[in-house]
Design an enzyme around this catalytic site. Structure first.
Site, mmCIF file in Angstrom:
data_model
loop_
_atom_site.group_PDB
_atom_site.id
_atom_site.type_symbol
_atom_site.label_atom_id
_atom_site.label_comp_id
_atom_site.label_asym_id
_atom_site.label_seq_id
_atom_site.Cartn_x
_atom_site.Cartn_y
_atom_site.Cartn_z
ATOM 1 N N GLN A 110 0.820 -1.195 0.000
ATOM 2 C CA GLN A 110 0.000 0.000 0.000
ATOM 3 C C GLN A 110 0.859 1.252 0.000
ATOM 4 O O GLN A 110 0.577 2.215 -0.698
ATOM 5 C CB GLN A 110 -0.921 -0.018 1.231
ATOM 6 C CG GLN A 110 -2.140 0.825 1.072
ATOM 7 C CD GLN A 110 -2.921 0.459 -0.169
ATOM 8 O OE1 GLN A 110 -3.019 -0.707 -0.549
ATOM 9 N NE2 GLN A 110 -3.446 1.456 -0.841
ATOM 10 N N ASP A 170 -6.720 -6.399 -5.897
ATOM 11 C CA ASP A 170 -6.330 -5.358 -6.843
ATOM 12 C C ASP A 170 -6.319 -5.868 -8.271
ATOM 13 O O ASP A 170 -6.546 -5.114 -9.209
ATOM 14 C CB ASP A 170 -4.913 -4.847 -6.503
ATOM 15 C CG ASP A 170 -4.919 -3.904 -5.316
ATOM 16 O OD1 ASP A 170 -5.995 -3.362 -5.013
ATOM 17 O OD2 ASP A 170 -3.860 -3.731 -4.691
ATOM 18 N N HIS A 199 -53.599 16.217 -5.951
ATOM 19 C CA HIS A 199 -53.187 14.825 -5.759
ATOM 20 C C HIS A 199 -54.386 13.971 -5.368
ATOM 21 O O HIS A 199 -54.549 12.841 -5.827
ATOM 22 C CB HIS A 199 -52.121 14.733 -4.656
ATOM 23 C CG HIS A 199 -50.762 15.191 -5.086
ATOM 24 N ND1 HIS A 199 -50.502 16.468 -5.506
ATOM 25 C CD2 HIS A 199 -49.571 14.524 -5.165
ATOM 26 C CE1 HIS A 199 -49.215 16.576 -5.824
ATOM 27 N NE2 HIS A 199 -48.631 15.405 -5.623
ATOM 28 N N HIS A 219 2.169 2.983 -3.223
ATOM 29 C CA HIS A 219 1.277 3.696 -4.138
ATOM 30 C C HIS A 219 1.665 5.165 -4.270
ATOM 31 O O HIS A 219 1.677 5.721 -5.360
ATOM 32 C CB HIS A 219 -0.174 3.613 -3.656
ATOM 33 C CG HIS A 219 -0.922 2.474 -4.262
ATOM 34 N ND1 HIS A 219 -1.122 2.359 -5.608
ATOM 35 C CD2 HIS A 219 -1.517 1.387 -3.703
ATOM 36 C CE1 HIS A 219 -1.804 1.251 -5.869
ATOM 37 N NE2 HIS A 219 -2.057 0.641 -4.729
ATOM 38 N N GLU A 225 -10.248 1.879 3.290
ATOM 39 C CA GLU A 225 -10.545 1.392 1.935
ATOM 40 C C GLU A 225 -10.345 -0.135 1.892
ATOM 41 O O GLU A 225 -11.227 -0.866 1.471
ATOM 42 C CB GLU A 225 -9.603 2.085 0.946
ATOM 43 C CG GLU A 225 -9.819 1.668 -0.501
ATOM 44 C CD GLU A 225 -8.691 2.144 -1.407
ATOM 45 O OE1 GLU A 225 -7.633 2.594 -0.895
ATOM 46 O OE2 GLU A 225 -8.855 2.046 -2.633
ATOM 47 N N HIS A 226 -9.167 -0.588 2.319
ATOM 48 C CA HIS A 226 -8.874 -2.022 2.389
ATOM 49 C C HIS A 226 -8.682 -2.417 3.845
ATOM 50 O O HIS A 226 -8.003 -1.704 4.588
ATOM 51 C CB HIS A 226 -7.562 -2.354 1.660
ATOM 52 C CG HIS A 226 -7.548 -1.946 0.220
ATOM 53 N ND1 HIS A 226 -6.914 -0.791 -0.201
ATOM 54 C CD2 HIS A 226 -8.064 -2.522 -0.883
ATOM 55 C CE1 HIS A 226 -7.047 -0.678 -1.523
ATOM 56 N NE2 HIS A 226 -7.743 -1.715 -1.966
#
Lengths: 430, 430
Positions: free
Chosen positions: B255, B356, B415, B258, B322-323
Site C-alpha cells: 500500500q 487489486d 393529488h 502507491h 478502503e482495504h
C-alpha cells in the site's frame, strides 16, 4: 399548456429544457451558513433558526412530551391511512433485500458482497405550507428496514417553535426518536459536521428547496454522502386515444400544484385528444385551492405532438422525467422500453399520487434529468456493499502468478511481493 | 511506523486523521479548466493537453490502427494473465445481477423495481508512472455486464501522444472501442459537458489525483453522477500473534508504494508482534524499487496497540479503511462484524493485491472514510433502479381512500383529485 407539433429532433434539447433555477443568493448564502455552523455549532444553528424560521429555540430537540401531544392531535382516520401506507411501503422495500452469494471465482478463491447498513443517516423533511409526513414514511421506513444504527430527522419549526403533529406522529410510528427542530441550510450543516446537539451522519437524505439542495451538494464534497440532488417535481405523460382526458388533466394538475417551478409535459401521437384534455384542465383548475400555483406551473408546461409511439418513447427517454405516466393502449409493453425515468405509472388507473402516498413505491426520486444516472431512494440507498474475500493456500497458488505478472507490469513490485512471499512460505512449509 | 499504545478513545479521531490534502491551486485551476472546456470544447481540450501533457494532438480519438499496434506490443504471458483476471472479475460481478420481483402490496396494486443500465458512462484511467490497465478491467467489465449503451474511456497520452499498449489491449479485450487520449481535469470536463469529439455521459467513473477528484465533485453539481470521490489509497490491518510478520510487512508496503500520501495502519492487541514486523519492513523495503515513496508513506503511518479484539474492531470501523486485512485467529468471525470498510481480506493468504488484480472483486473503492456511506464500484454502479406500478380498478379502490385522506392532510387537493376522479369514473361505469 403550450402545444408543440412534430418538433425536429435537433430542437428537442431546447424544448425539453427545465426552467432555469439559477439564484445568485444561493452561492453567497449557502457556503456562509455551512461554515458558520461548522465552526460555531449549536449557537449558529439557533441564530439561523431565529433569522430564517422566526423563532428562538434553546433546546431544539423534540421531546417525548411533544410527541405524545402530537399523537393526540392527529385524527384517527388519518392515522389509519398512514398505517396502511406504511404497510405497503414496508412490503415493497422489504422485497429489495438481497442475500449473500459466495462466488468461488477460481478454485480456492472465495469472494462475496455483503449489504451493510450505513451506521448514521440524517433525514430532512421540509417545512413550508404543507406538512410532508408522507416523506417521513418514504425515508424512515427503508432506513429502519436497512437497520441503520442511528437515524436522525431534521425539520424546521413553525413560528411557534412547533413541528406539525402529523410529522411527529409518523416519525414515532416508523420508529424514529431523534428529531430536531432545525431546517434549511443550517440543518444540512448540522448533520454533515455535527454540533453539540446533532450527531454527524454519513449520509443525508431528503428533498428541499434550492438552498437545501445546494447545501447538500456542497457537503457532499466534504465527507458526507447524499441521496441525490433534488429539484422541483415533474411529470411526463405519454398518452394516446385510449387515455381518459379527465384523468390526464388531473395528473397534470397534481404535479403542477407542487410549485410554480414544477414542470408537466404531455407527449402524444394523437393530437385529437388535446382539446378534451385542455377543457378538463380548465374545469379542474377552477376547483383547485392551489390554482394560482398550478397556473404558473402550466405556463412552463408543454404538450408535444409526435409522429409515433417510438418517437414518444425516444423523447421521453431523452427528457428523463421524475415521474412517467404511460396512458397508452400497449402501456405494459412500452414500459419495458423505458430507459430513463424515476418512477413509472402504467395504464389508466395508476395515478402518480398512488406512488406519492400509498402504493408502496418510494416518492423520493431523481428530478431535472438526474434519472439518467441516479436511482430513486430505495432500500439500497441506506446500505453500502462491502466486498470480502478469502483465499486458501491452494487459491493463492492458483491466482498468485497472475497477481505477480500484472503487478510487475504496473511497476508495483510491493504488490507482487505480497503474493510472492506467501507462495514461497507455502513451498517452504511443504 | 509510529507506534501508539493504548490510545484513549477520545483521541482516536485525532490519531486516525488522514494526511491533509488541501491544495489551494485546486480551487483555482479546476473551475477554470472546467468552464473553458464547457465553453470551447475540443479547442480547449487540445490546449490543455498541450499544456499539461506536453503533446499536441489534433485528433485525440484512439484509432483502430493504434489498438492493433498495441496488441502486438503486449507480451503473451501478460495477455494470458489479464484474460484470467477478466474471467474472475466477470464471474464475481455477474453474480450481482438481480431479478425483478413483482410485489402485490395490496390486492390489485402491483409494484416492482427494475435495474436498467445507465445509457452513457465515462471511464477515467489515470496516466502517470505506471499503466493502470487493471483499472480498465475493474470499470470496463461491470459496464459491459450492465450493458451500458455507450462506454467511453479517457486516459492521458504520454509525451509522444501515445497510450500504453497494455491499456489499449485491455480495453479491446473488454470490448471498449471509444477511447480518447485526454486526461486530467479536461477529460472530466469533456465527459461531463460533451465536446465535438467526446460525447456527454450521465456518470463518470475512475480514480485520479487531487485535480481529477475535485473536477468530478464539481461536475457532480451540474447534472452528472460520479462513482465516488477518490483519494489516496489506504490499508488497515488487524493482526494478532497468529499473523505472519513477513506477510503483514509485505501488505503494508504494497500500500505504501502507491504514493507518499498513501496511509497504512496496523491495529494489534499483541504488541509482541511489532518488532518482527518492523524488521521485515526494513528488509523488504531494501528490495523495493519504489522505496523512496514507500518510506514517505510510512512516515504518516501508524501501528496502534489496543486492549482487545473488540477495541480493534471498533477503531477500525471508526477509521473506515478502503482495504481491511484481517490476520486474526478468528478472522472469519470478526469479518462478520465489520461495519465500515471498502473491501475486506480474510486470513493469512488473502493479500490485498489479490483484490487489486485477479480474485474477481473490484478495486475501485471508497477512501478517506467514505466507506461509511459509499459502496465500492460494483455492477449496480452502472445501473439505476426504476420503480414501476400498475393498479387495477380494484387496486385503485383499495388504496384510493388512503391517497385521498393523506393528500388532503398535506393540502395537495390535486393529488387527491387524481384518485377521486378515477374512482368516480369506475362507479359511473358500473
Amino acid at each position: 399548456m403550450n402545444i408543440i407539433k412534430y418538433p425536429k429532433k435537433e430542437d428537442w434539447n431546447e424544448i425539453l429544457k427545465r426552467p432555469n433555477l439559477g439564484d445568485d443568493m444561493v452561492n453567497q448564502v449557502v457556503p456562509e451558513v455551512l461554515n458558520d455552523v461548522k465552526t460555531n455549532g449549536d449557537e449558529a444553528v439557533r441564530r439561523y433558526t431565529s433569522k430564517f424560521d422566526h423563532v428562538t429555540l434553546n433546546d431544539y430537540r423534540v421531546t417525548e412530551q411533544e410527541i405524545t401531544e402530537a399523537e393526540s392531535l392527529v385524527d384517527a382516520e388519518l392515522k389509519r391511512c398512514i398505517q396502511i401506507a406504511k404497510q405497503n411501503i414496508e412490503k415493497f422495500h422489504s422485497a429489495q433485500k438481497t442475500s449473500r452469494k459466495v462466488v468461488e471465482t477460481t478454485p480456492g478463491v472465495f469472494c462475496w458482497q455483503k449489504s451493510v447498513p450505513i451506521e448514521k443517516v440524517g433525514l430532512y423533511i421540509p417545512g413550508g405550507s404543507a406538512p410532508l409526513f408522507s416523506t417521513v414514511l418514504m425515508l424512515g421506513i427503508p432506513a429502519k428496514l436497512a437497520a441503520c444504527n442511528q437515524i436522525i430527522l431534521c425539520t424546521p419549526p413553525n413560528k411557534e417553535g412547533k413541528v406539525h403533529p402529523a410529522i411527529l406522529y409518523t416519525a414515532k410510528l416508523v420508529g424514529l426518536n431523534q428529531i430536531y427542530k432545525v431546517g434549511g441550510i443550517q440543518s444540512i450543516a448540522a448533520m454533515a459536521f455535527g454540533t453539540e446537539t446533532v450527531p454527524k451522519v454519513a449520509k443525508i437524505f431528503g428533498p428541499g428547496n434550492l438552498y437545501v439542495t445546494a447545501a447538500k451538494q456542497i457537503v457532499a464534497m466534504h465527507g458526507v454522502a447524499i441521496d441525490m440532488p433534488a429539484g422541483p417535481s415533474e411529470v411526463a405523460i405519454m398518452a394516446d386515444n385510449t387515455c381518459v382526458p379527465s384523468f390526464i388533466a388531473a395528473d397534470l394538475l397534481s404535479q403542477a400544484e407542487h410549485g410554480a417551478d414544477s414542470q408537466v409535459i404531455l407527449f402524444t401521437c394523437d393530437e385529437k385528444i388535446l382539446p378534451a384534455i385542455n377543457k378538463e384542465l380548465d374545469l379542474q383548475l377552477e376547483a383547485l385551492p392551489r390554482k394560482e400555483i398550478a397556473i404558473k406551473a402550466l405556463e412552463n408546461s408543454k404538450a408535444i405532438v409526435l409522429r409515433s409511439i417510438d418517437e414518444m418513447l425516444e423523447i421521453s427517454n431523452a427528457y428523463a422525467p421524475e415521474h412517467l405516466i404511460i396512458a397508452l393502449d400497449n402501456a405494459i409493453e412500452i414500459a419495458e422500453l423505458v430507459i430513463n425515468a424515476g418512477s413509472v405509472f402504467i395504464g389508466n388507473y395508476s395515478p402518480e399520487s398512488a406512488g406519492d402516498y400509498a402504493s408502496g413505491t418510494n416518492h423520493a426520486l431523481p428530478t431535472a434529468g438526474y434519472a439518467r444516472g441516479y436511482s430513486g431512494v430505495n432500500l439500497d440507498s441506506f446500505m453500502k456493499k462491502i466486498s470480502f474475500q478469502q483465499l486458501s493456500k491452494y487459491g493463492l497458488f492458483n491466482i498468485g502468478p497472475v497477481i505477480e505478472k500484472m503487478a510487475e507490469a504496473e511497476q508495483l513490485m510491493g504488490h507482487k511481493n505480497a503474493a510472492t512471499i506467501r507462495m514461497n512460505a507455502i513451498i517452504n512449509e511443504s
